[in-house]
Motif scaffolding. Structure first.
Motif, short mmCIF file in Angstrom:
data_model
loop_
_atom_site.label_atom_id
_atom_site.label_comp_id
_atom_site.label_asym_id
_atom_site.label_seq_id
_atom_site.Cartn_x
_atom_site.Cartn_y
_atom_site.Cartn_z
N SER A 135 0.84 -1.20 0.00
CA SER A 135 0.00 0.00 0.00
C SER A 135 0.87 1.24 0.00
CB SER A 135 -0.93 0.01 1.22
OG SER A 135 -0.20 0.25 2.43
N SER A 136 0.30 2.36 -0.42
CA SER A 136 1.01 3.63 -0.40
C SER A 136 0.01 4.77 -0.35
CB SER A 136 1.92 3.78 -1.62
OG SER A 136 1.15 3.96 -2.79
N TYR A 137 0.52 5.94 0.07
CA TYR A 137 -0.29 7.14 -0.06
C TYR A 137 -0.43 7.47 -1.54
CZ TYR A 137 0.11 8.10 4.93
OH TYR A 137 0.03 8.03 6.31
N ILE A 138 -1.23 8.47 -1.84
CA ILE A 138 -1.40 8.88 -3.23
C ILE A 138 -0.07 9.36 -3.77
CG2 ILE A 138 -2.50 10.55 -4.74
CD1 ILE A 138 -4.89 10.52 -2.89
N GLY A 139 0.31 8.89 -4.96
CA GLY A 139 1.46 9.45 -5.64
C GLY A 139 2.71 8.62 -5.52
N LEU A 140 3.51 8.70 -6.54
CA LEU A 140 4.72 7.88 -6.63
C LEU A 140 5.79 8.36 -5.67
CD1 LEU A 140 5.44 5.45 -8.33
CD2 LEU A 140 6.55 6.96 -9.93
N TYR A 141 5.65 9.59 -5.14
CA TYR A 141 6.66 10.10 -4.22
C TYR A 141 6.68 9.32 -2.92
CZ TYR A 141 6.62 14.11 -7.35
OH TYR A 141 6.69 14.90 -8.44
N ASN A 142 5.64 8.57 -2.70
CA ASN A 142 5.53 7.85 -1.45
C ASN A 142 5.86 6.37 -1.65
OD1 ASN A 142 4.30 10.02 0.33
ND2 ASN A 142 2.92 10.00 -1.41
N GLU A 143 6.63 5.84 -0.71
CA GLU A 143 7.05 4.46 -0.84
C GLU A 143 5.88 3.51 -0.69
OE1 GLU A 143 9.19 4.58 3.28
OE2 GLU A 143 8.92 2.47 2.72
N GLN A 144 6.03 2.32 -1.26
CA GLN A 144 5.07 1.26 -1.06
C GLN A 144 5.51 0.45 0.16
OE1 GLN A 144 4.12 -1.00 -4.59
NE2 GLN A 144 3.91 0.84 -5.84
N PHE A 145 4.55 0.18 1.04
CA PHE A 145 4.79 -0.64 2.22
C PHE A 145 4.26 -2.03 1.93
CE2 PHE A 145 6.12 2.49 5.37
CZ PHE A 145 5.77 3.67 4.73
N PHE A 146 5.11 -3.03 2.19
CA PHE A 146 4.76 -4.40 1.82
C PHE A 146 4.38 -5.22 3.04
CE2 PHE A 146 5.86 -5.03 -2.65
CZ PHE A 146 6.47 -3.82 -2.93
N GLY A 147 3.45 -6.15 2.82
CA GLY A 147 3.15 -7.15 3.82
C GLY A 147 4.18 -8.26 3.79
N PRO A 148 4.08 -9.24 4.71
CA PRO A 148 5.09 -10.30 4.81
C PRO A 148 4.94 -11.39 3.77
CG PRO A 148 3.40 -10.59 6.47
CD PRO A 148 3.10 -9.30 5.79
N GLY A 149 3.85 -11.41 3.03
CA GLY A 149 3.69 -12.38 1.96
C GLY A 149 2.88 -13.61 2.34
N THR A 150 2.32 -14.24 1.30
CA THR A 150 1.63 -15.53 1.43
C THR A 150 2.27 -16.48 0.43
OG1 THR A 150 -0.51 -14.59 2.08
CG2 THR A 150 -0.53 -16.77 1.07
N ARG A 151 2.75 -17.61 0.95
CA ARG A 151 3.35 -18.61 0.06
C ARG A 151 2.28 -19.62 -0.30
NH1 ARG A 151 8.37 -20.08 -1.40
NH2 ARG A 151 9.28 -18.58 0.07
#
Lengths: 119, 113
Positions: free
Chosen positions: B93-109
């Protein structure tokens, strides 16, 4: 469409040695560039990003990267590697078109470089 | 503040089964994404959403569906699981706009046999 190439699949360095991970991108305009790190079993974490201005950017954990437009590169560097730096590193380029159209800040990722650190 | 959470962490499906991968963020981010990560292939965007009620296809949407009824949740649905869908799935997820980093979850295998 933009693309990202990380030519090194695996790199092994000794602890305390310097590190450089290569990233080349293909994009028509000024790119938005990112480096992410993925520790084993974890999601990705942002190390640093470049949008404009100073071509040498500083990130977290002592990493830096330099944007070189003439070489279409954004290489990641660290002067002295620690054992905890062992992870997979991803370079990514942002889609400026999608940003301007408010259709989502989509990223294109490279295939990653896995870093191993020798004691 | 939990960030981006994903459930389950691991799952094994038989061919033809269905399942939903859950993703929730508590950062009030407008943008959410689903990626799949295959060995040596980097991350590929499956679907993304720029806000509640708005979704769009990414690079590899075939075999998947999404919905975004709230700002917080962005579930990914596999209707008829196939071996080609064996992968690690990340929500971000991220705030609006590319200036903001994407925060990732831990994943599902996910493994489809």
């Amino acid at each position: 469409a933009q693309s990202v190439t990380q030519p090194d699949i695996h790199i092994t360095v000794s602890e305390g040695a310097s590190l450089e991970l290569r990233c080349n991108y293909s994009y028509g305009a000024t790119p938005y560039l990112f480096w992410y790190v993925q520790s084993p079993g974890q999601g990705l974490q942002l190390l640093l990003k470049y949008f404009s201005g100073d071509t040498l950017v500083q990130g977290i954990k002592g990493f830096e990267a330099e944007f070189k437009r003439s070489q279409s590169s954004f290489n990641l560097r660290k002067p002295s590697v620690h054992w905890s730096d062992a992870a997979e590193y991803f370079c990514a380029v942002g889609d400026l078109d999608s940003q301007e159209k408010s259709s989502g800040d989509k990223l294109t990722f490279g295939t990653g470089t896995r870093l191993a650190v020798r004691p | 503040n939990a960030g981006v959470t994903q459930t389950p962490k691991f799952r094994i499906l038989k061919i033809g089964q269905s399942m939903t991968l859950q993703c929730t963020q508590d950062m009030n981010h407008n943008y959410m994404y689903w990626y799949r990560q295959d060995p040596g292939m980097g991350l590929k965007l499956i679907y993304y959403s720029v806000g509640a009620g708005i979704t769009d296809k990414g690079e590899v949407p075939n075999g998947y569906n999404v919905s975004r009824s709230t700002t917080e949740d962005f579930p990914l649905r596999l209707e008829l699981a196939a071996p080609s869908q064996t992968s690690v799935y990340f929500c971000a997820s991220s705030y609006i706009g590319l200036y903001n980093e994407q925060f990732f979850g831990p994943g599902t295998r996910l493994t489809v046999l």
